[in-house]
Design a protein around this motif. Structure first.
Motif, short mmCIF file in Angstrom:
data_model
loop_
_atom_site.label_atom_id
_atom_site.label_comp_id
_atom_site.label_asym_id
_atom_site.label_seq_id
_atom_site.Cartn_x
_atom_site.Cartn_y
_atom_site.Cartn_z
N HIS B 40 0.83 -1.19 0.00
CA HIS B 40 0.00 0.00 0.00
C HIS B 40 0.87 1.26 0.00
CE1 HIS B 40 -3.75 2.10 0.65
NE2 HIS B 40 -3.14 2.86 1.52
N ARG B 41 0.35 2.35 -0.55
CA ARG B 41 1.06 3.63 -0.53
C ARG B 41 0.20 4.67 0.18
NH1 ARG B 41 2.86 -0.33 -4.09
NH2 ARG B 41 4.66 0.39 -5.30
N LEU B 42 0.88 5.47 1.00
CA LEU B 42 0.18 6.55 1.69
C LEU B 42 0.90 7.87 1.40
CD1 LEU B 42 -1.95 7.53 3.79
CD2 LEU B 42 -0.17 7.21 5.52
N VAL B 43 0.14 8.85 0.94
CA VAL B 43 0.69 10.19 0.72
C VAL B 43 -0.03 11.14 1.66
CG1 VAL B 43 1.06 12.04 -0.96
CG2 VAL B 43 1.07 9.64 -1.71
N VAL B 44 0.71 11.85 2.50
CA VAL B 44 0.09 12.82 3.39
C VAL B 44 0.51 14.21 2.95
CG1 VAL B 44 -0.17 13.64 5.75
CG2 VAL B 44 0.04 11.19 5.30
N VAL B 45 -0.48 15.04 2.67
CA VAL B 45 -0.20 16.41 2.25
C VAL B 45 -0.66 17.33 3.39
CG1 VAL B 45 -0.60 18.16 0.48
CG2 VAL B 45 -0.71 15.72 -0.12
N ILE B 46 0.29 18.08 3.93
CA ILE B 46 -0.06 19.03 4.99
C ILE B 46 -0.39 20.37 4.33
CG2 ILE B 46 0.75 20.20 7.08
CD1 ILE B 46 0.70 17.27 7.56
N LEU B 47 -1.60 20.84 4.55
CA LEU B 47 -2.03 22.11 3.97
C LEU B 47 -1.77 23.20 5.01
CD1 LEU B 47 -5.41 20.77 2.51
CD2 LEU B 47 -3.20 20.94 1.33
N ARG B 48 -0.67 23.91 4.86
CA ARG B 48 -0.25 24.87 5.88
C ARG B 48 -0.93 26.21 5.71
NH1 ARG B 48 3.63 22.31 8.67
NH2 ARG B 48 4.89 20.84 7.47
N GLY B 49 -1.53 26.69 6.80
CA GLY B 49 -2.15 28.00 6.78
C GLY B 49 -3.64 27.95 7.10
N ALA B 50 -4.20 26.74 7.30
CA ALA B 50 -5.60 26.54 7.66
C ALA B 50 -6.54 26.74 6.47
CB ALA B 50 -6.02 27.42 8.84
N MET B 51 -6.83 25.64 5.79
CA MET B 51 -7.74 25.66 4.64
C MET B 51 -9.17 25.90 5.11
SD MET B 51 -8.48 22.65 1.84
CE MET B 51 -9.41 21.55 2.91
N ASP B 52 -9.88 26.74 4.39
CA ASP B 52 -11.28 26.99 4.73
C ASP B 52 -12.15 25.86 4.20
OD1 ASP B 52 -13.65 28.04 5.52
OD2 ASP B 52 -13.80 29.46 3.86
N GLY B 53 -12.39 24.89 5.05
CA GLY B 53 -13.16 23.71 4.65
C GLY B 53 -14.57 24.06 4.20
N LEU B 54 -15.12 25.14 4.74
CA LEU B 54 -16.51 25.49 4.40
C LEU B 54 -16.62 26.11 3.02
CD1 LEU B 54 -17.84 26.94 7.78
CD2 LEU B 54 -18.49 24.80 6.65
N ASP B 55 -15.49 26.54 2.46
CA ASP B 55 -15.52 27.07 1.11
C ASP B 55 -15.11 25.98 0.10
OD1 ASP B 55 -15.97 28.94 -0.84
OD2 ASP B 55 -14.29 30.26 -0.31
N VAL B 56 -14.26 25.08 0.55
CA VAL B 56 -13.79 24.00 -0.34
C VAL B 56 -14.91 22.98 -0.54
CG1 VAL B 56 -12.16 22.09 -0.54
CG2 VAL B 56 -11.38 24.32 0.30
N LEU B 57 -15.58 22.64 0.55
CA LEU B 57 -16.71 21.72 0.50
C LEU B 57 -17.91 22.50 1.03
CD1 LEU B 57 -17.54 18.77 -0.06
CD2 LEU B 57 -17.21 18.35 2.37
N ARG B 58 -18.72 23.04 0.10
CA ARG B 58 -19.73 24.02 0.49
C ARG B 58 -21.04 23.34 0.89
NH1 ARG B 58 -18.75 28.44 -4.32
NH2 ARG B 58 -16.71 29.11 -3.59
N PRO B 59 -21.47 23.56 2.13
CA PRO B 59 -22.70 22.90 2.61
C PRO B 59 -23.94 23.70 2.21
CG PRO B 59 -21.65 24.12 4.39
CD PRO B 59 -20.79 24.33 3.18
N TYR B 60 -24.24 23.75 0.90
CA TYR B 60 -25.39 24.54 0.45
C TYR B 60 -26.69 24.04 1.05
CZ TYR B 60 -22.66 27.12 -3.01
OH TYR B 60 -21.77 27.96 -3.61
N GLY B 61 -26.69 22.77 1.44
CA GLY B 61 -27.92 22.22 2.00
C GLY B 61 -28.23 22.73 3.39
N ASP B 62 -27.28 23.42 4.02
CA ASP B 62 -27.53 23.98 5.35
C ASP B 62 -28.10 25.38 5.18
OD1 ASP B 62 -27.11 25.32 7.95
OD2 ASP B 62 -26.10 23.43 8.47
N ALA B 63 -29.28 25.58 5.77
CA ALA B 63 -29.99 26.84 5.55
C ALA B 63 -29.19 28.06 6.01
CB ALA B 63 -31.33 26.80 6.27
N ALA B 64 -28.30 27.86 6.97
CA ALA B 64 -27.58 29.01 7.53
C ALA B 64 -26.36 29.41 6.70
CB ALA B 64 -27.12 28.69 8.97
N TYR B 65 -25.97 28.55 5.77
CA TYR B 65 -24.69 28.76 5.06
C TYR B 65 -24.66 30.09 4.30
CZ TYR B 65 -20.69 27.81 1.99
OH TYR B 65 -19.50 27.88 1.32
N ALA B 66 -25.68 30.34 3.50
CA ALA B 66 -25.69 31.55 2.66
C ALA B 66 -25.58 32.82 3.51
CB ALA B 66 -26.93 31.59 1.80
N GLY B 67 -26.26 32.82 4.66
CA GLY B 67 -26.23 34.00 5.51
C GLY B 67 -24.87 34.25 6.12
#
Lengths: 438, 394
Positions: B40-67
């Motif tokens: 097996h191969r494992l690649v770990v990528v450290i994303l330095r600087g704190a990725m905005d998970g809410l913009d990368v994976l957008r929870p449009y289904g959550d009513a509060a997101y747009a606001g």
């Protein structure tokens, strides 16, 4: 190899012809005035604090960046002076300064803190290089550079007035490193309860840029604390000073630090008899560091013929600059872009980014940590390219003689003779095992 | 002796891997010529600087997101992955991977790090793999290195730290290789020959030099790379070449995620690089090795649920983890969604983490390399509770 050659390679920054001829001369020089610090001054806390205050005030008022620039310039001069001191000063003294700066590793994590590591060297390390370890420890631990780096301003006694009001608690960072790195060593007989008690004992100790180190009784955990079986109580700094005295005098501390000195200077696996002799000198003199160095230098194991250690990158670059006879002022005046390109970036590529070890345990010691494919590639690249960029390159045979004297192996001399260009010949000398070992 | 992360008396690890009490229970995955980590191969990528998970994976289904994201949550943008989530269009090139089941996300996860929101301390904890039970500063090695320490018979080339900067996740007592693909060593053939002679009698120098010469000579891989992403291509090409050979674990980092302002411009630049890493890795590994590969991209923490006054986001808590690779049982979302309502947020400002990034990393090691669960929960991620098997891999 002669004494002088080993003294230069193992205990200095190379160039045997200028090295001391016997142990007495090495110790005399060390006991004398700190000439390189006078010639190439670096600001201590007394100048750094006002500069930091000015920069902070300017930032708060959005009043331009003159003070910030002045502070950055101060740091830039300090960086260059550190190189120049190593290039020009007494080799053993400068190597010891580097040893202690690593033992008490601190880094500056932002523009405002950038001068603090330099100030620690000026205020606490250089003046105490040959003094009692207790004196050094006391000044280091109470210095803002250590307090800031190890989060002491964030530590509050959980039941202190300020701790209760702000809902803040202990930060054990300084307490842990004080026991584990600075004094007893990780193998010593202490437990997590000692770390915690030590952290409680240190509460109150804090730093701000206006007053420097200060004791704030509102943060201090009330009551006595028991560290290593002894209860410490009393007002303000009294118990803190007492526990530092006791840690400095602890047998585990003597063994830990003597072992580190032997590993750093002589061998990754030093002769236990040499370390024992150093520990005996420590105990007989009450931790008088000059006696400890004398015991190391006075032991035959310190003068073994095989070069067991590898020069760390800073040590490598400075030794090369000395051997190449680069004028110190040229390094002091090197334009910023060239300083980065020729000196600082290569150091990072060799595995030792300037003043930026990853953690408080400092740089690694084993040869295998430095002579890696990437690290050696960076040394070879530097050796082949940078000398010509810094000025006229010397004749490689003369360079080998000046840099290594009789330590230059026949294979190296043969190879130099076959190099196609002068620059490659110089590169071979500087990239050779003899030049990179000590 | 190397420094250990527990004080005497409470040590889990002894002085050497051989003394490890749990070692005998390690399941060795495959034998692959005696390589303890198998195939097996494992690649770990450290994303330095704190990725905005809410913009990368957008929870449009959550009513509060747009606001919460008046300018960043552009309606109908991104690539819809589920009826709840859309992926930022900056990762649009990965949608075929999603359909193929080779891409997945963990939503609302974080390390145990809380409250001070410092990049430095957050990354330290991410790479040390420690939790609350281990005081700050008490662990100095990284969790990938502790994995290697626990595996008898690993060679240095089993793991590669790629790039110039320090990678604490791989640092520690176990020997690993480090190489920066941008390293150049322009030597004339004669200079190289003479260096070989000079190093001949010093084994450490000799071995390091041989390897350095090989690696710089084969720098040809990726030498054709050009353009804006040439550095990424060189990084990936080098890493993939090692993984096709004896290397089983590789780690590197990508920076550029600290989007305090003008995130709509800054984030796509970082995402383009991440997208390229994944796509080029797939291409360079080839179908067979890609099929045995898991890539984990993790960051120190997420960012504030609300966008700030300068079109960006500030340091937060819960974030998103990206998983990719042919070994992944992907095409799905992992982790529980906590909601974005005022009372759902952590401290009223951040996405509430519902899982620990270490659980997912631990399951990737468990499923990929067959590492024993007890070892994962004690030595590799001290004190971690892995929970139920999420069946991460095929």
């Amino acid at each position: 190899m002669r004494f002088q050659t080993l003294a230069a390679l193992r205990f200095g920054f190379g160039v045997p012809s200028g090295a001391p001829k016997n142990v007495e001369a090495m110790l005399d020089s060390l006991g004398g005035p700190d000439q390189s610090a006078r010639d190439w001054p670096i600001e201590g806390l007394a100048s750094v604090l006002p500069a930091v205050q000015a920069a902070q005030a300017e930032k708060a008022a959005a009043m331009g960046e003159d003070a910030a620039f002045a502070l950055a310039e101060m740091e830039d001069r300090a960086c260059r002076s550190t190189f120049v001191r190593a290039m020009t000063g007494d080799g053993f003294r400068e190597r010891l300064v580097a040893f202690w700066a690593d033992h008490f590793t601190v880094t500056g994590r932002g523009a405002m803190d950038g001068m603090l590591p330099y100030a620690l060297v000026e205020d606490a390390l250089r003046p105490n290089l040959t003094a009692n370890f207790e004196a050094m420890l006391m000044q280091v631990v109470l210095h803002p550079a250590i307090l800031v780096y190890l989060d002491q301003p964030q530590s509050f006694g959980p039941t202190s007035r300020a701790g209760k009001r702000q809902g803040r608690g202990l930060n054990e960072n300084l307490a842990r490193e004080l026991l584990e790195l600075h004094t007893l060593g990780v193998g010593a007989d202490y437990a997590q309860a000692d770390v915690r008690a030590m952290a409680e004992l240190l509460t109150g100790l804090t730093y701000d840029s206006r007053w420097g180190m200060r004791f704030d009784p509102r943060r201090a955990e009330p009551g006595a604390e028991t560290v290593l079986g002894r209860a410490y109580g009393g007002d303000e700094m009294v118990p803190i000073r007492q526990v530092l005295r006791d840690l400095a005098a602890h047998p585990a501390t003597a063994r830990h630090i003597c072992g580190k000195l032997a590993v750093h200077f002589v061998s990754d696996t030093p002769d236990p008899a040499m370390v024992d002799a150093m520990v005996a000198a420590w105990e007989a003199s009450g931790g008088y560091l000059l006696r400890v160095y004398a015991a190391m230098l006075g032991h035959p194991a310190a003068w073994g013929q095989s070069l067991e250690k590898a020069r760390q990158p800073f040590d490598f670059v400075v030794t090369a600059l000395r051997a190449l006879q680069v004028p110190p002022q040229a390094i002091f005046d090197l334009p910023d872009a060239r300083m980065r390109k020729l000196i600082l970036r290569p150091l990072a590529e060799m595995g030792q980014p300037w003043k930026a070890p990853r953690g408080p345990d400092g740089w690694l010691e084993p040869v295998s940590a430095w002579i890696t494919p990437a690290g050696l590639a960076a040394r070879i690249d530097w050796a082949m390219r940078v000398p010509a960029a810094l000025g006229d390159v010397p004749d490689p045979v003369m360079l080998a003689e000046r840099a290594l004297a009789e330590a230059a192996e026949p294979a190296l001399l043969t190879a130099i003779g076959r190099a196609e260009t002068v620059a490659e010949g110089v590169g071979l000398v500087l990239a050779s095992p003899a030049f990179n070992r000590r | 002796m190397q420094r250990r992360f527990f004080l005497k008396g409470s040590a889990i690890l002894g002085c050497s891997a051989a003394a490890h009490p749990l070692l005998s229970t390690v399941t060795l995955a495959g034998s692959d010529g005696g390589r303890p980590l198998g195939d097996h191969r494992l690649v770990v990528v450290i994303l330095r600087g704190a990725m905005d998970g809410l913009d990368v994976l957008r929870p449009y289904g959550d009513a509060a997101y747009a606001g919460l994201r008046p300018t960043l949550a552009v309606p109908d943008s991104g690539v819809a992955l589920t009826d709840f989530h859309a992926m930022h269009q900056g990762l649009g090139g990965l949608s075929t991977l999603w359909q193929a089941g080779s891409l997945g996300f963990v939503q609302a996860c974080s390390t145990p790090y809380r409250d001070k929101r410092s990049h430095f301390a957050g990354q330290d904890q991410l790479e040390a793999g420690t939790g609350f039970d281990v005081p700050a500063g008490a662990v100095r090695d990284g969790w990938l290195n502790r994995l290697l320490q626990a595996m008898p018979g690993v060679q240095a080339e089993t793991a590669y730290a790629v790039g110039r900067e320090a990678l604490p996740i791989l640092s520690g007592a176990a020997d690993v290789r480090q190489w920066a693909p941008e390293t150049t060593l322009d030597l004339s053939p004669q200079a190289r020959l003479l260096l070989e002679q000079v190093y001949h009698d010093d084994p450490i120098f000799q071995q390091a030099a041989v390897e350095a010469f090989e690696l710089t000579a084969s720098g040809g891989m990726g030498a054709e790379a050009s353009g804006k992403l040439a550095d990424i291509d060189r990084l990936v090409d080098f890493t993939a070449a090692r993984l096709r050979d004896a290397t089983r674990i590789a780690a590197f980092s990508l920076s550029g995620w600290d989007t305090h302002k003008a995130q709509a411009k800054a984030l796509p630049r970082a995402l383009q690089r991440l997208e390229r890493v994944v796509l080029r890795m797939q291409e360079q590994l080839g179908p067979q090795v890609w099929g045995k590969t898991t890539l984990i991209a993790m960051t120190e923490f997420g960012r504030t649920a609300r966008e700030n006054g300068s079109g960006g986001t500030d340091h937060g808590t819960g974030g998103t983890m990206l998983l990719a690779g042919g070994a992944l049982r992907g095409g799905r979302m992992f982790g529980r969604w906590p909601g974005l309502g005022e009372s759902d947020l952590y401290q009223g400002r951040d996405l509430m983490p519902t899982s620990d990034v270490r659980e997912w990393a631990a399951w990737a090691l468990r499923s990929g390399f067959g590492i024993d669960r007890a070892l994962l929960e004690s030595a590799i991620f001290p004190g971690l509770q892995m929970g139920d098997d999420p069946a991460l891999l095929l």
